[in-house]
Design a protein around this motif. Structure first.
Motif, PDB file in Angstrom:
ATOM      1  N   GLY A 106      76.119  39.378 -22.293  1.00  0.00           N
ATOM      2  CA  GLY A 106      76.726  39.178 -23.599  1.00  0.00           C
ATOM      3  C   GLY A 106      77.259  37.770 -23.696  1.00  0.00           C
ATOM      4  O   GLY A 106      76.539  36.826 -24.012  1.00  0.00           O
ATOM      5  N   SER A 107      78.533  37.615 -23.366  1.00  0.00           N
ATOM      6  CA  SER A 107      79.127  36.285 -23.408  1.00  0.00           C
ATOM      7  C   SER A 107      78.543  35.371 -22.341  1.00  0.00           C
ATOM      8  O   SER A 107      78.505  34.150 -22.502  1.00  0.00           O
ATOM      9  CB  SER A 107      80.642  36.391 -23.227  1.00  0.00           C
ATOM     10  N   ASP A 108      78.086  35.958 -21.224  1.00  0.00           N
ATOM     11  CA  ASP A 108      77.460  35.154 -20.172  1.00  0.00           C
ATOM     12  C   ASP A 108      75.987  34.970 -20.513  1.00  0.00           C
ATOM     13  O   ASP A 108      75.114  35.693 -20.024  1.00  0.00           O
ATOM     14  CB  ASP A 108      77.615  35.837 -18.815  1.00  0.00           C
ATOM     15  N   VAL A 109      75.723  33.987 -21.370  1.00  0.00           N
ATOM     16  CA  VAL A 109      74.365  33.760 -21.878  1.00  0.00           C
ATOM     17  C   VAL A 109      73.392  33.427 -20.753  1.00  0.00           C
ATOM     18  O   VAL A 109      72.206  33.756 -20.826  1.00  0.00           O
ATOM     19  CB  VAL A 109      74.385  32.621 -22.923  1.00  0.00           C
ATOM     20  N   SER A 110      73.891  32.802 -19.693  1.00  0.00           N
ATOM     21  CA  SER A 110      73.007  32.399 -18.602  1.00  0.00           C
ATOM     22  C   SER A 110      72.393  33.596 -17.888  1.00  0.00           C
ATOM     23  O   SER A 110      71.442  33.445 -17.128  1.00  0.00           O
ATOM     24  CB  SER A 110      73.774  31.551 -17.584  1.00  0.00           C
ATOM     25  N   GLY A 111      72.911  34.805 -18.153  1.00  0.00           N
ATOM     26  CA  GLY A 111      72.429  35.989 -17.444  1.00  0.00           C
ATOM     27  C   GLY A 111      71.337  36.755 -18.162  1.00  0.00           C
ATOM     28  O   GLY A 111      71.033  37.883 -17.770  1.00  0.00           O
ATOM     29  N   ILE A 112      70.723  36.184 -19.190  1.00  0.00           N
ATOM     30  CA  ILE A 112      69.692  36.935 -19.918  1.00  0.00           C
ATOM     31  C   ILE A 112      68.514  37.243 -18.993  1.00  0.00           C
ATOM     32  O   ILE A 112      68.156  36.446 -18.130  1.00  0.00           O
ATOM     33  CB  ILE A 112      69.198  36.186 -21.179  1.00  0.00           C
ATOM     34  N   ARG A 113      67.933  38.436 -19.206  1.00  0.00           N
ATOM     35  CA  ARG A 113      66.834  38.898 -18.351  1.00  0.00           C
ATOM     36  C   ARG A 113      65.548  39.172 -19.118  1.00  0.00           C
ATOM     37  O   ARG A 113      64.551  39.559 -18.512  1.00  0.00           O
ATOM     38  CB  ARG A 113      67.273  40.161 -17.602  1.00  0.00           C
ATOM     39  N   THR A 114      65.538  39.007 -20.409  1.00  0.00           N
ATOM     40  CA  THR A 114      64.291  39.122 -21.161  1.00  0.00           C
ATOM     41  C   THR A 114      63.346  38.025 -20.687  1.00  0.00           C
ATOM     42  O   THR A 114      63.733  36.851 -20.634  1.00  0.00           O
ATOM     43  CB  THR A 114      64.540  38.990 -22.671  1.00  0.00           C
ATOM     44  N   THR A 115      62.142  38.394 -20.316  1.00  0.00           N
ATOM     45  CA  THR A 115      61.221  37.431 -19.717  1.00  0.00           C
ATOM     46  C   THR A 115      60.144  36.988 -20.701  1.00  0.00           C
ATOM     47  O   THR A 115      59.783  37.717 -21.632  1.00  0.00           O
ATOM     48  CB  THR A 115      60.529  38.037 -18.482  1.00  0.00           C
ATOM     49  N   ALA A 116      59.642  35.783 -20.468  1.00  0.00           N
ATOM     50  CA  ALA A 116      58.542  35.222 -21.255  1.00  0.00           C
ATOM     51  C   ALA A 116      57.494  34.710 -20.261  1.00  0.00           C
ATOM     52  O   ALA A 116      57.699  33.685 -19.613  1.00  0.00           O
ATOM     53  CB  ALA A 116      59.038  34.097 -22.151  1.00  0.00           C
ATOM     54  N   ARG A 117      56.399  35.457 -20.139  1.00  0.00           N
ATOM     55  CA  ARG A 117      55.342  35.083 -19.191  1.00  0.00           C
ATOM     56  C   ARG A 117      54.226  34.354 -19.926  1.00  0.00           C
ATOM     57  O   ARG A 117      53.687  34.851 -20.904  1.00  0.00           O
ATOM     58  CB  ARG A 117      54.801  36.326 -18.487  1.00  0.00           C
ATOM     59  N   LYS A 118      53.894  33.159 -19.443  1.00  0.00           N
ATOM     60  CA  LYS A 118      52.858  32.339 -20.093  1.00  0.00           C
ATOM     61  C   LYS A 118      51.486  32.976 -19.909  1.00  0.00           C
ATOM     62  O   LYS A 118      51.107  33.353 -18.798  1.00  0.00           O
ATOM     63  CB  LYS A 118      52.853  30.920 -19.507  1.00  0.00           C
ATOM     64  N   VAL A 119      50.782  33.116 -21.016  1.00  0.00           N
ATOM     65  CA  VAL A 119      49.404  33.599 -21.010  1.00  0.00           C
ATOM     66  C   VAL A 119      48.590  32.676 -21.912  1.00  0.00           C
ATOM     67  O   VAL A 119      49.137  31.772 -22.554  1.00  0.00           O
ATOM     68  CB  VAL A 119      49.313  35.065 -21.500  1.00  0.00           C
ATOM     69  N   ASP A 120      47.321  32.909 -21.983  1.00  0.00           N
ATOM     70  CA  ASP A 120      46.455  32.072 -22.797  1.00  0.00           C
ATOM     71  C   ASP A 120      46.874  32.144 -24.270  1.00  0.00           C
ATOM     72  O   ASP A 120      46.873  33.213 -24.877  1.00  0.00           O
ATOM     73  CB  ASP A 120      45.002  32.528 -22.644  1.00  0.00           C
TER      74      ASP A 120
END
Length: 407
Positions: free
Chosen positions: A147-161
């Motif tokens: 929440g307030s600790d923005v650095s802890g986000i875990r949603t991932t973005a994996r590069k693909v074509d």
């Protein structure tokens, strides 16, 4: 130097928004709170009027170009965009904060697109907000474990074509269920920390992107708050906010984390101003009640007068802190500390003011009363956009940054 005297334009904005808040928002306040939703026909009507809580009226970055990517039309207006924003936000909060957040427009998703988007992204995502149809944008940062600790986000973005695959969950997203698009923050690699953060514009209807639940809340009931889920959600490269070139190869370069923090520097003064508006509404009602109903002698009247005097002082102090933060943003000055200060002070003061107003009203202020609703609504202003504790941490870091201390 900041001027405490409003210009003619600022006075006109204040009068116009106050008129709208009084005649259009306030009559809907209690009915919308009870129903848990703002009537769609009313939202369509105000959208046709061109009124929205958006970057075109409230907030945005005055140092950038206009929302269509071109030059701003009015240099004077551009120089005071944020100051106009907090003036308007206070009046909106006075009318009804939940309804204000429900107004069509890009909402909190507007500032990151405005400040970090490419000209094409600004045109594409901000240019859709027109009078022909009510549309919303949203800002998806908060997660169940971050929440307030923005650095802890875990949603991932994996590069693909051709783009990225997003996986993760976002919670407490204002207008998230009906938004045409959301600015969603994800990490390309959790081991990189903040340097791995990226911001994406995810459009409604994208496969793998769903609204899983609308939250039921203690306050701000008329404002839509959603939980969002990303399951192998493909987002094309052109929806990476700022484009690939925006993110420098070095770890010290721009990141989604910086986009999020820059957004907060713009929006926290607006949030503070809305909290001030809520506090002012409670204070004004209670002041009138004490004038009319309290005996003009005795200890109870003296206590009420002392409390009201302290409330008025806190409202004025919070407003000046907020105006300073907005003025610094308009002047192109770093305002992270000042934005945190006004947010922390206004949220705490507004909560205290509403609580004291309920005490002075006694049984009159029980359930179903305007001030009781304001008390429920104002609590979140001590929480969202970063809790009070986080604001104090940000302030402390700025106080000691010259000494190189890490807090």
């Amino acid at each position: 130097m900041i001027s405490f005297e409003m210009t003619d334009q600022q006075k006109q904005v204040k009068e116009l928004v106050h008129w709208f808040a009084k005649t259009e928002m306030r009559p809907l306040s209690l009915p919308s709170d009870k129903a848990g939703v703002v009537p769609m026909e009313w939202l369509n009507k105000v959208n046709a009027m061109g009124i929205s809580l958006s970057t075109s009226v409230v907030g945005g970055d005055s140092r950038k170009k206009s929302s269509d990517g071109g030059a701003a039309d009015d240099p004077e207006t551009t120089r005071q965009t944020n100051r106009l924003g907090v003036i308007a936000s206070e009046e909106m909060g006075w009318g009804d904060a939940a309804i204000a957040l429900s107004l069509p427009g890009p909402g909190l998703g507007g500032p990151p697109v405005q400040t970090s988007g490419t000209p094409e992204q600004k045109q594409r995502f901000l240019g859709m907000f027109k009078k022909d149809k009510a549309r919303w944008g949203a800002y998806a940062l908060t997660e169940p474990g971050a929440g307030s600790d923005v650095s802890g986000i875990r949603t991932t973005a994996r590069k693909v074509d051709g783009g990225y695959l997003l996986n993760g969950q976002k919670v407490f997203i204002t207008n998230g269920g009906r938004a045409s698009w959301v600015v969603a923050f994800a990490t390309i690699d959790p081991s990189l920390g903040r340097a791995g953060h990226r911001a994406f514009v995810v459009e409604q209807g994208t496969p793998g992107f769903t609204c899983t639940r609308l939250s039921h809340k203690m306050g701000m009931r008329a404002s839509e708050t959603a939980e969002l889920l990303f399951e192998d959600c493909f987002v094309p490269d052109e929806n990476l906010l700022g484009g690939e070139s925006y993110y420098a190869a070095k770890a010290s370069g721009p990141s989604g984390f910086r986009v999020a923090m820059a957004t907060f520097d713009t929006t926290r003064p607006m949030v503070a101003a809305m909290a001030i508006g809520i506090a002012r509404a409670a204070y004004e009602y209670t002041l009138d009640y004490v004038r009319e109903e309290y005996p003009k002698a005795g200890r109870s009247f003296q206590i009420a007068c002392e409390k009201l005097a302290n409330m008025k002082t806190d409202i004025e102090a919070a407003r000046l802190l907020t105006w300073e933060a907005a003025w610094m943003s308009d002047a192109g000055k770093p305002n992270t500390k000042e934005a945190a200060m006004c947010k922390a002070y206004a949220g705490k003061a507004a909560l205290s003011i509403c609580a004291q107003c309920l005490e002075l009203l006694g049984p009159v202020g029980l359930e179903g009363h305007l001030v009781e609703k304001l008390y429920r609504d104002v609590k979140v202003y001590d929480i969202f956009e970063g809790t009070n504790q986080i604001q104090h941490l940000i302030i402390a870091r700025r106080l000691y940054e010259r000494e190189g201390l890490r807090i």
